[in-house]
Design a protein around this motif. Structure first.
Motif, short mmCIF file in Angstrom:
data_model
loop_
_atom_site.label_atom_id
_atom_site.label_comp_id
_atom_site.label_asym_id
_atom_site.label_seq_id
_atom_site.Cartn_x
_atom_site.Cartn_y
_atom_site.Cartn_z
N VAL A 1 52.90 35.37 38.49
CA VAL A 1 51.99 35.67 37.38
C VAL A 1 51.27 34.41 36.92
CG1 VAL A 1 51.90 36.35 34.96
CG2 VAL A 1 53.20 37.72 36.58
N GLU A 2 52.01 33.31 36.82
CA GLU A 2 51.39 32.05 36.42
C GLU A 2 50.37 31.60 37.45
OE1 GLU A 2 54.54 29.31 35.77
OE2 GLU A 2 55.30 30.35 33.99
N LEU A 3 50.66 31.88 38.73
CA LEU A 3 49.76 31.50 39.81
C LEU A 3 48.40 32.19 39.67
CD1 LEU A 3 49.94 29.84 42.51
CD2 LEU A 3 50.36 32.01 43.64
N LEU A 4 48.42 33.46 39.30
CA LEU A 4 47.18 34.23 39.21
C LEU A 4 46.55 34.21 37.83
CD1 LEU A 4 48.29 37.37 41.25
CD2 LEU A 4 46.84 35.50 42.01
N ASN A 5 47.35 33.85 36.84
CA ASN A 5 46.86 33.90 35.46
C ASN A 5 45.66 32.98 35.24
OD1 ASN A 5 47.07 34.78 32.67
ND2 ASN A 5 47.75 32.70 32.24
N ALA A 6 45.65 31.83 35.94
CA ALA A 6 44.53 30.89 35.78
C ALA A 6 43.21 31.54 36.19
CB ALA A 6 44.78 29.64 36.63
N LEU A 7 43.24 32.35 37.24
CA LEU A 7 42.03 33.04 37.68
C LEU A 7 41.64 34.15 36.72
CD1 LEU A 7 42.46 33.36 41.54
CD2 LEU A 7 40.94 31.84 40.29
N CYS A 8 42.64 34.84 36.19
CA CYS A 8 42.36 35.99 35.33
C CYS A 8 41.71 35.58 34.01
CB CYS A 8 43.65 36.76 35.05
SG CYS A 8 44.29 37.58 36.51
N GLN A 9 41.83 34.30 33.65
CA GLN A 9 41.20 33.83 32.42
C GLN A 9 39.70 33.60 32.59
OE1 GLN A 9 43.19 33.92 29.77
NE2 GLN A 9 44.75 34.53 31.26
N LYS A 10 39.25 33.60 33.85
CA LYS A 10 37.83 33.38 34.13
C LYS A 10 37.04 34.67 33.94
CE LYS A 10 38.07 29.12 36.07
NZ LYS A 10 37.23 27.96 35.74
N ASP A 11 35.83 34.54 33.43
CA ASP A 11 34.94 35.69 33.31
C ASP A 11 34.12 35.84 34.59
OD1 ASP A 11 35.72 36.27 30.69
OD2 ASP A 11 34.26 34.86 29.85
N TYR A 12 33.69 37.07 34.87
CA TYR A 12 32.78 37.29 35.99
C TYR A 12 31.46 36.57 35.72
CZ TYR A 12 35.80 41.07 37.70
OH TYR A 12 36.85 41.80 38.18
N GLY A 13 30.74 36.27 36.80
CA GLY A 13 29.42 35.67 36.67
C GLY A 13 28.43 36.67 36.10
N PRO A 14 27.25 36.18 35.67
CA PRO A 14 26.26 37.05 35.01
C PRO A 14 25.64 38.11 35.92
CG PRO A 14 25.35 34.87 35.43
CD PRO A 14 26.81 34.78 35.74
N ARG A 15 25.79 37.96 37.23
CA ARG A 15 25.21 38.95 38.15
C ARG A 15 26.05 40.23 38.24
NH1 ARG A 15 23.21 35.92 43.69
NH2 ARG A 15 21.75 34.41 42.77
N VAL A 16 27.32 40.13 37.93
CA VAL A 16 28.25 41.25 38.15
C VAL A 16 28.00 42.38 37.16
CG1 VAL A 16 30.68 41.94 38.18
CG2 VAL A 16 29.99 39.71 39.09
N LYS A 17 28.03 43.59 37.68
CA LYS A 17 27.92 44.78 36.84
C LYS A 17 29.09 45.71 37.16
CE LYS A 17 22.85 44.73 36.53
NZ LYS A 17 22.74 44.49 35.08
N ILE A 18 29.69 46.26 36.12
CA ILE A 18 30.76 47.24 36.28
C ILE A 18 30.13 48.62 36.32
CG2 ILE A 18 32.89 48.17 35.32
CD1 ILE A 18 33.24 45.49 33.85
N ILE A 19 30.37 49.34 37.39
CA ILE A 19 29.80 50.68 37.54
C ILE A 19 30.85 51.69 37.10
CG2 ILE A 19 28.75 52.33 39.13
CD1 ILE A 19 27.96 49.99 40.89
N ARG A 20 30.63 52.31 35.98
CA ARG A 20 31.57 53.27 35.43
C ARG A 20 31.11 54.70 35.74
NH1 ARG A 20 34.74 50.03 32.43
NH2 ARG A 20 33.81 48.23 31.39
N PRO A 21 32.01 55.67 35.65
CA PRO A 21 31.61 57.06 35.93
C PRO A 21 30.49 57.54 35.02
CG PRO A 21 34.00 56.86 35.81
CD PRO A 21 33.44 55.55 35.35
N THR A 22 30.42 56.98 33.82
CA THR A 22 29.42 57.45 32.84
C THR A 22 28.27 56.49 32.64
OG1 THR A 22 30.78 56.49 31.07
CG2 THR A 22 31.11 58.82 31.58
N GLY A 23 28.26 55.37 33.38
CA GLY A 23 27.17 54.43 33.18
C GLY A 23 27.50 53.05 33.71
N ILE A 24 26.67 52.08 33.34
CA ILE A 24 26.78 50.72 33.85
C ILE A 24 27.02 49.77 32.68
CG2 ILE A 24 25.67 48.97 35.28
CD1 ILE A 24 25.96 51.73 36.62
N SER A 25 27.84 48.75 32.93
CA SER A 25 27.99 47.69 31.93
C SER A 25 27.96 46.35 32.64
CB SER A 25 29.30 47.84 31.15
OG SER A 25 30.41 47.71 31.99
N GLY A 26 27.37 45.35 31.99
CA GLY A 26 27.25 44.05 32.61
C GLY A 26 28.44 43.18 32.35
#
Length: 382
Positions: free
Chosen positions: A357-382
């Motif tokens: 968990v500690e090994l991966l936790n450092a990465l999980c604290q990072k935010d996605y870059g501005p290009r990434v969009k989450i495609i949800r069943p009901t719409g899109i979020s950046g």
């Protein structure tokens, strides 16, 4: 999967020479910058993968040196190939996260062999895809953006073989639904996006047009995944500059070929120095998925081990009279041995969970870059 080395399977779906190997090398390059402030590193796990990466980089650099990049000059995938990468820490060699990425001949999709399986290699690839935690849909951004005539636009479905791709994702989604606690992630990755973004040295900003066109192409696939897959399924849009120093120049179309052919050429610019952008988000997505999944699994294992230890300790305390006599003379009873072994297993489970968990936790604290969009069943979020 071993106790200390954890494996995350990623299947790449795309036609031949679309840029799958380039995406893997871009992932390695961009990850170096991502991990500069962490104890982690992502490296080829074995010599075979390292040689494959080196060969591709030599081809790419040779092409860039000539001042014009032609995708046809890059070697395609003639047989299934497994890229084996390892994410780990120099201060904790015992625990690693292994990433296995499957690349297979693009023609297998159009021939439908990944669902029926005509050879042992195809059967193994089909099983890998069904078991994969991540499906990576790779598409050439110039194919999406440079189709001008009606025949060219209609040819895109055949070039990408979107119908067969949809069938594969439907089978994958149904398989995932049977294992709802496992990671379930789809990444839609346009590659060679340099001509359509201005955040990495490019001069044009057509990011919204690229996104809308890509979303329109894959809308049926997206709908199928959310309809047939488990509730924890996530779909992300991740455009990547796999080269960074090229701009679209021209393309040759043969819409009458079966399947149709699209052959783009790119002009090399900015001194021909490769500048990858956006590939790190793939690793972030994998880390975030695996972090939450593995945290849950390890917690359940640790809880089960603790429960087992407590039960064994109760049995040890309820010794019969003969066992009590043995204890008076310093003899260790069988129940006491079981209790000790169970307690040790619980400690190891908790310790292992904390390390990974500690090994991966450092990465999980990072935010996605501005290009990434989450495609949800009901719409899109950046």
């Amino acid at each position: 999967m071993s106790d200390t080395n954890l494996e995350f399977k990623i299947a790449m779906l795309a036609p031949s020479r679309i840029g799958k190997t380039s995406l893997v090398t871009a992932l390695l390059q961009d990850t170096k910058k991502l991990l500069e402030d962490t104890p982690l590193s992502l490296e080829p796990k074995n010599a075979k993968t390292r040689v494959r990466i080196n060969q591709h980089m030599n081809q790419l650099r040779g092409s860039l040196r000539e001042g014009e990049f032609d995708t046809g000059a890059m070697s395609g995938t003639e047989a299934p190939y497994y890229f084996n990468l390892s994410l780990g820490s120099a201060i904790d060699e015992a625990h690693k996260l292994d990433l296995t990425l499957l690349d297979f001949p693009g023609g297998w999709v159009s021939r439908g062999v990944l669902l029926s399986g005509e050879t042992q290699e195809q059967i193994q690839s089909a099983e890998f895809i069904k078991d994969a935690s991540v499906l990576l849909l790779v598409v050439d951004a110039s194919l999406v953006m440079e189709a001008g005539r009606a025949k060219e636009k209609s040819a895109i479905d055949s070039i990408l073989d979107l119908y067969a791709t949809g069938e594969i994702l439907e089978a994958w989604s149904k398989a995932k639904k049977k294992r709802p606690d496992h990671p379930s992630l789809v990444l839609i990755c346009p590659v060679k996006c340099e001509s359509y973004f201005d955040d990495n040295g490019g001069t044009r900003d057509k990011r919204e047009e690229l996104f809308n066109r890509t979303l329109n192409l894959y809308k049926d696939v997206i709908e199928t995944v959310y309809k047939e897959g488990p509730e924890n399924t996530e779909i992300l849009y991740m455009p990547v500059d796999t080269i960074g120093c090229v701009e679209f120049l021209s393309a040759r179309w043969d819409v009458n070929a079966k399947p149709p052919v699209f052959s783009p050429s790119f002009r090399v610019c900015r001194s021909g120095r490769q500048s990858v952008f956006g590939a790190r988000d793939i690793l972030l997505a994998v880390a975030k998925q695996f972090f939450h999944y593995h945290e849950k699994v390890q917690y359940e294992k640790a809880t089960a081990s603790i429960t087992k230890a407590e039960e064994a300790q109760k049995q040890a305390q309820n010794k019969n009279i003969f066992e009590s006599i043995f204890s008076l003379f310093g003899r260790v009873t069988e129940n006491e041995k079981k209790a000790a072994r169970a307690a040790q297993t619980a400690d190891e489970a908790i310790k292992s969970s904390n390390n990974v968990v500690e090994l991966l936790n450092a990465l999980c604290q990072k935010d996605y870059g501005p290009r990434v969009k989450i495609i949800r069943p009901t719409g899109i979020s950046g």
